[in-house]
Every structure is written in structure tokens, then in C-alpha cells.
Design a protein around this motif. Structure first.
Motif, PDB file in Angstrom:
ATOM      1  N   GLN A  90      26.018   2.618 -47.669  1.00  0.00           N
ATOM      2  CA  GLN A  90      25.164   1.522 -46.922  1.00  0.00           C
ATOM      3  C   GLN A  90      23.356   1.853 -47.223  1.00  0.00           C
ATOM      4  OE1 GLN A  90      27.062  -1.126 -46.976  1.00  0.00           O
ATOM      5  NE2 GLN A  90      29.234  -0.378 -47.511  1.00  0.00           N
ATOM      6  N   GLU A  91      23.061   0.466 -47.259  1.00  0.00           N
ATOM      7  CA  GLU A  91      21.337   0.112 -47.272  1.00  0.00           C
ATOM      8  C   GLU A  91      21.411   0.729 -45.308  1.00  0.00           C
ATOM      9  OE1 GLU A  91      19.139  -0.262 -48.917  1.00  0.00           O
ATOM     10  OE2 GLU A  91      20.156  -0.272 -51.113  1.00  0.00           O
ATOM     11  N   GLY A  92      20.458   1.568 -45.345  1.00  0.00           N
ATOM     12  CA  GLY A  92      19.850   2.717 -44.093  1.00  0.00           C
ATOM     13  C   GLY A  92      18.395   2.746 -43.846  1.00  0.00           C
ATOM     14  N   THR A  93      18.153   2.682 -42.592  1.00  0.00           N
ATOM     15  CA  THR A  93      16.990   3.465 -42.617  1.00  0.00           C
ATOM     16  C   THR A  93      17.015   4.630 -41.140  1.00  0.00           C
ATOM     17  OG1 THR A  93      16.145   1.664 -40.976  1.00  0.00           O
ATOM     18  CG2 THR A  93      15.557   1.543 -42.927  1.00  0.00           C
ATOM     19  N   LEU A  94      15.907   5.726 -41.539  1.00  0.00           N
ATOM     20  CA  LEU A  94      15.517   6.993 -40.164  1.00  0.00           C
ATOM     21  C   LEU A  94      14.669   6.690 -39.806  1.00  0.00           C
ATOM     22  CD1 LEU A  94      17.061   9.601 -42.602  1.00  0.00           C
ATOM     23  CD2 LEU A  94      18.751   8.178 -41.698  1.00  0.00           C
ATOM     24  N   ALA A 108      25.409   7.021 -44.764  1.00  0.00           N
ATOM     25  CA  ALA A 108      27.088   7.079 -44.212  1.00  0.00           C
ATOM     26  C   ALA A 108      27.049   7.955 -43.062  1.00  0.00           C
ATOM     27  CB  ALA A 108      27.377   8.091 -45.063  1.00  0.00           C
ATOM     28  N   PHE A 109      27.846   6.945 -42.453  1.00  0.00           N
ATOM     29  CA  PHE A 109      27.887   7.526 -40.807  1.00  0.00           C
ATOM     30  C   PHE A 109      29.351   7.486 -40.161  1.00  0.00           C
ATOM     31  CE2 PHE A 109      27.913   6.311 -36.181  1.00  0.00           C
ATOM     32  CZ  PHE A 109      27.895   7.595 -35.308  1.00  0.00           C
ATOM     33  N   ASN A 110      29.429   9.311 -39.935  1.00  0.00           N
ATOM     34  CA  ASN A 110      30.725   9.833 -40.222  1.00  0.00           C
ATOM     35  C   ASN A 110      31.364   9.455 -38.785  1.00  0.00           C
ATOM     36  OD1 ASN A 110      32.610  11.816 -39.484  1.00  0.00           O
ATOM     37  ND2 ASN A 110      32.661  13.047 -41.558  1.00  0.00           N
ATOM     38  N   LEU A 111      32.446   8.792 -38.378  1.00  0.00           N
ATOM     39  CA  LEU A 111      32.791   8.685 -36.725  1.00  0.00           C
ATOM     40  C   LEU A 111      33.598  10.428 -36.220  1.00  0.00           C
ATOM     41  CD1 LEU A 111      33.453   5.310 -36.824  1.00  0.00           C
ATOM     42  CD2 LEU A 111      31.675   5.937 -37.230  1.00  0.00           C
ATOM     43  N   VAL A 112      33.810  10.461 -37.148  1.00  0.00           N
ATOM     44  CA  VAL A 112      34.531  11.788 -36.766  1.00  0.00           C
ATOM     45  C   VAL A 112      33.490  12.893 -36.079  1.00  0.00           C
ATOM     46  CG1 VAL A 112      36.135  13.790 -36.986  1.00  0.00           C
ATOM     47  CG2 VAL A 112      37.108  11.985 -38.303  1.00  0.00           C
ATOM     48  N   ASP A 113      32.699  13.643 -37.239  1.00  0.00           N
ATOM     49  CA  ASP A 113      31.831  14.660 -36.257  1.00  0.00           C
ATOM     50  C   ASP A 113      30.076  13.473 -35.910  1.00  0.00           C
ATOM     51  OD1 ASP A 113      30.923  14.203 -38.498  1.00  0.00           O
ATOM     52  OD2 ASP A 113      31.038  15.699 -40.020  1.00  0.00           O
ATOM     53  N   VAL A 129      21.356  14.630 -41.369  1.00  0.00           N
ATOM     54  CA  VAL A 129      20.281  14.208 -41.001  1.00  0.00           C
ATOM     55  C   VAL A 129      20.512  14.036 -39.662  1.00  0.00           C
ATOM     56  CG1 VAL A 129      18.698  14.132 -42.273  1.00  0.00           C
ATOM     57  CG2 VAL A 129      20.557  12.157 -41.355  1.00  0.00           C
ATOM     58  N   PHE A 130      20.010  14.518 -38.457  1.00  0.00           N
ATOM     59  CA  PHE A 130      19.480  13.730 -37.336  1.00  0.00           C
ATOM     60  C   PHE A 130      18.643  13.144 -36.452  1.00  0.00           C
ATOM     61  CE2 PHE A 130      21.089  17.976 -38.516  1.00  0.00           C
ATOM     62  CZ  PHE A 130      22.705  18.618 -38.507  1.00  0.00           C
ATOM     63  N   PRO A 131      18.655  11.804 -36.711  1.00  0.00           N
ATOM     64  CA  PRO A 131      17.658  10.989 -36.306  1.00  0.00           C
ATOM     65  C   PRO A 131      17.650  11.227 -34.988  1.00  0.00           C
ATOM     66  CG  PRO A 131      19.154  10.120 -37.457  1.00  0.00           C
ATOM     67  CD  PRO A 131      19.438  11.290 -37.502  1.00  0.00           C
ATOM     68  N   ASP A 132      16.515   9.984 -34.557  1.00  0.00           N
ATOM     69  CA  ASP A 132      16.004  10.203 -32.559  1.00  0.00           C
ATOM     70  C   ASP A 132      17.318   8.317 -32.982  1.00  0.00           C
ATOM     71  OD1 ASP A 132      15.604  12.292 -32.080  1.00  0.00           O
ATOM     72  OD2 ASP A 132      13.278  10.997 -31.466  1.00  0.00           O
ATOM     73  N   ALA A 133      16.783   8.033 -34.675  1.00  0.00           N
ATOM     74  CA  ALA A 133      18.074   6.314 -34.201  1.00  0.00           C
ATOM     75  C   ALA A 133      18.124   6.033 -36.179  1.00  0.00           C
ATOM     76  CB  ALA A 133      16.602   4.965 -34.183  1.00  0.00           C
ATOM     77  N   PHE A 134      19.051   5.056 -36.073  1.00  0.00           N
ATOM     78  CA  PHE A 134      19.499   4.618 -37.574  1.00  0.00           C
ATOM     79  C   PHE A 134      19.363   3.418 -38.067  1.00  0.00           C
ATOM     80  CE2 PHE A 134      22.976   6.444 -36.705  1.00  0.00           C
ATOM     81  CZ  PHE A 134      24.102   6.002 -37.099  1.00  0.00           C
ATOM     82  N   THR A 135      19.243   3.001 -38.416  1.00  0.00           N
ATOM     83  CA  THR A 135      20.022   1.462 -38.596  1.00  0.00           C
ATOM     84  C   THR A 135      20.690   1.681 -39.985  1.00  0.00           C
ATOM     85  OG1 THR A 135      18.075   0.701 -40.515  1.00  0.00           O
ATOM     86  CG2 THR A 135      17.949   0.036 -37.937  1.00  0.00           C
ATOM     87  N   VAL A 136      22.206   0.965 -40.228  1.00  0.00           N
ATOM     88  CA  VAL A 136      22.963   0.662 -41.713  1.00  0.00           C
ATOM     89  C   VAL A 136      23.379  -0.529 -41.509  1.00  0.00           C
ATOM     90  CG1 VAL A 136      24.600   1.937 -40.549  1.00  0.00           C
ATOM     91  CG2 VAL A 136      24.868   1.916 -42.861  1.00  0.00           C
ATOM     92  N   ASN A 137      23.999  -1.473 -42.545  1.00  0.00           N
ATOM     93  CA  ASN A 137      23.457  -2.695 -43.090  1.00  0.00           C
ATOM     94  C   ASN A 137      22.577  -3.121 -41.421  1.00  0.00           C
ATOM     95  OD1 ASN A 137      24.775  -2.757 -45.031  1.00  0.00           O
ATOM     96  ND2 ASN A 137      26.901  -2.687 -44.623  1.00  0.00           N
ATOM     97  N   GLY A 138      21.297  -3.350 -41.226  1.00  0.00           N
ATOM     98  CA  GLY A 138      20.986  -3.943 -39.983  1.00  0.00           C
ATOM     99  C   GLY A 138      21.202  -3.352 -39.054  1.00  0.00           C
ATOM    100  N   ARG A 139      22.409  -2.421 -38.238  1.00  0.00           N
ATOM    101  CA  ARG A 139      22.751  -2.617 -37.284  1.00  0.00           C
ATOM    102  C   ARG A 139      22.279  -0.962 -36.779  1.00  0.00           C
ATOM    103  NH1 ARG A 139      29.480  -2.132 -38.364  1.00  0.00           N
ATOM    104  NH2 ARG A 139      29.651  -1.151 -36.797  1.00  0.00           N
TER     105      ARG A 139
END
Length: 251
Positions: A90-94, A108-113, A129-139
Motif C-alpha cells: 500500500q502507499e506509504g512513507t518511511l 508491506a508490514f509483516n505482522l509475524v516478524d 527496512v528498519f525505520p524509526d517510523a512509517f505510515t501506510v495508508n495514512g496510519r
């Protein structure tokens, strides 16, 4: 050397003016990965299905009671989705670090790992990637304590003087089939769950259940004075946010 240390070292050398190009270049250099062993799709009943290549027991292995010798390459099919969203990208930012520019990509955010993967514009290579923060679909999601590569991420539902956060997780339950169960279409199922947290100003985050008693235990008497004590016994996430916002307004 970690990704974060590399960025900071280069920034000291070439200055902040070239930071956007540097961050993008390092992202391309360090985190190219190949993750095409699994795919997530939707069947005709609109169920989310995950299929992966792997070893699975053969019929003969069950009949001979020799599971260790009865493995064969095949497709493992699981009910459910190990990712936050479907479609998984989905659309996002890092936000790689607080002082780095925002990078736009498909996420894409894997909820298992709790691994974050991105696709840069015009690119077909998935990158971990291992960002300090990210957004996906505005979340918005923020990193929690942990070494690079071993972070967990919490979604920020509310931020004021205090915060309300939710931690999403997915777990896989593998089905142990008997010989007569080979008509069972799934080899296992993913289950997603949420844990809610309140982080009061200057205090560590505390887990909270969506019940009035649990919320008031954290917020204390001040919340009752501002109307939060009138909450129903079982809360919705929106009511939890309202209680914490009310607590912030009262202080």
C-alpha cells in the motif's frame, strides 16, 4: 556497521544537503532482498489466502508412519494474511531517522516478524527496512526499543500529552492432518490480534484492556472527574481514545 551508523557517518562527510539522495542510495544498496516464496491472494469466497513453497508431508509418509522421510516440495496453503493489509503493498512513507527526509514507497508490514518491506517507485525489488517510523495508508507506526533488525512497531491511534497505541501481531497455527484429512484445503491458519497501550506523559507505556476498570486503573481519579468514569464497562477503541483525550484536557 548498521544502516543508521552508515547514514550518520556519510552525513558528517558530505553534509545534509545531499541527504535525500544518500538515504535513497543506501536503501538501494543495503536492503535488496528476494521475497517471492509466498503470495497472498483472495479466493472466490473473498477469503484471504497465503500460499508458500515448502516441504509438506506426503500421503505415503502418513501411511508408513515415517514423517521424517515423507517430505516433498510443494505448496503450503494457509487461511489468512500475515500482513497488515490486503493487497499487502500500500502507499506509504518511511522515516529512517528523525533528521532524515521522508521516503515515499509502497509498503508491506509483516505482522509475524514485524518486518517492513518497501518497493521504491519504478522498482521491482523488495527491500527490508528498519525505520524509526512509517505510515501506510495514512496510519502511522513508530518503532519500539530493540536493536536494528529486531524492532517492533506500534500504531499511533492518538497522540497528545499522552498516547494511545496498538500493537498488531499475527501467529500461524499449523494443522496436523491425519491420513483421512488430505481433503482439508489448508495447511494452517493465520490469526491476527491487537494489544492496546496507554503512554502517559513522562511514563512508560502500559498495556490496557478495552474495559472501564483497566482504563481507570491507568488514568486514575482525574479521568473520573472529567467524565471518563461514565464509560461503559466494555469500550471500543474510539471510546478508549476519547477517555485518554479527556484525561489530557483535564490536566
Amino acid at each position: 556497521m548498521t544502516f543508521l551508523c552508515i547514514i550518520r557517518s556519510f552525513n558528517r562527510v558530505i553534509g545534509a544537503s545531499r541527504t535525500p539522495f544518500l538515504a535513497m542510495w543506501l536503501l538501494t544498496l543495503l536492503y535488496s532482498i528476494s521475497y517471492s516464496q509466498c503470495r497472498v491472494w483472495q479466493d472466490e469466497s473473498r477469503r484471504i489466502i497465503t500460499s508458500c513453497q515448502g516441504d509438506k508431508p506426503t500421503k505415503s509418509s502418513f501411511l508408513l508412519n515415517r514423517l521424517d522421510r515423507g517430505q516433498a516440495p510443494g505448496e503450503l496453503v494457509y487461511l489468512g494474511n500475515p500482513f497488515l493489509t490486503y493487497p499487502i503493498y500500500q502507499e506509504g512513507t518511511l522515516e529512517l531517522t528523525p533528521n532524515q527526509p521522508v521516503i515515499h514507497c509502497q509498503l508491506a508490514f509483516n505482522l509475524v516478524d514485524h518486518q517492513v518491506r518497501c518497493l521504491l517507485p519504478g522498482d521491482s525489488i523488495e527491500r527490508a527496512v528498519f525505520p524509526d517510523a512509517f505510515t501506510v495508508n495514512g496510519r502511522r507506526f513508530i518503532a519500539r526499543a530493540g536493536s536494528i533488525g529486531h524492532r517492533s512497531y506500534d500504531e499511533v491511534l492518538y497522540t497528545g500529552k499522552s498516547k494511545v497505541l496498538v500493537r498488531h501481531r499475527a501467529t500461524l497455527t499449523v494443522f496436523h492432518k491425519e491420513p483421512y484429512q488430505f481433503d482439508e484445503p489448508f495447511d494452517g491458519a493465520y490469526t491476527q490480534n491487537k494489544r492496546y497501550f496507554i503512554e502517559l506523559e513522562g511514563q512508560p507505556m502500559q498495556e490496557v484492556d478495552l474495559f472501564k476498570k483497566s482504563v481507570l486503573k491507568i488514568l486514575g481519579k482525574a479521568s473520573k472527574l472529567n467524565g471518563s468514569g461514565k464509560l461503559s464497562n466494555k469500550l471500543t477503541p474510539t471510546e478508549l481514545i476519547g477517555a485518554v483525550a479527556s484525561y489530557d484536557g483535564f490536566r
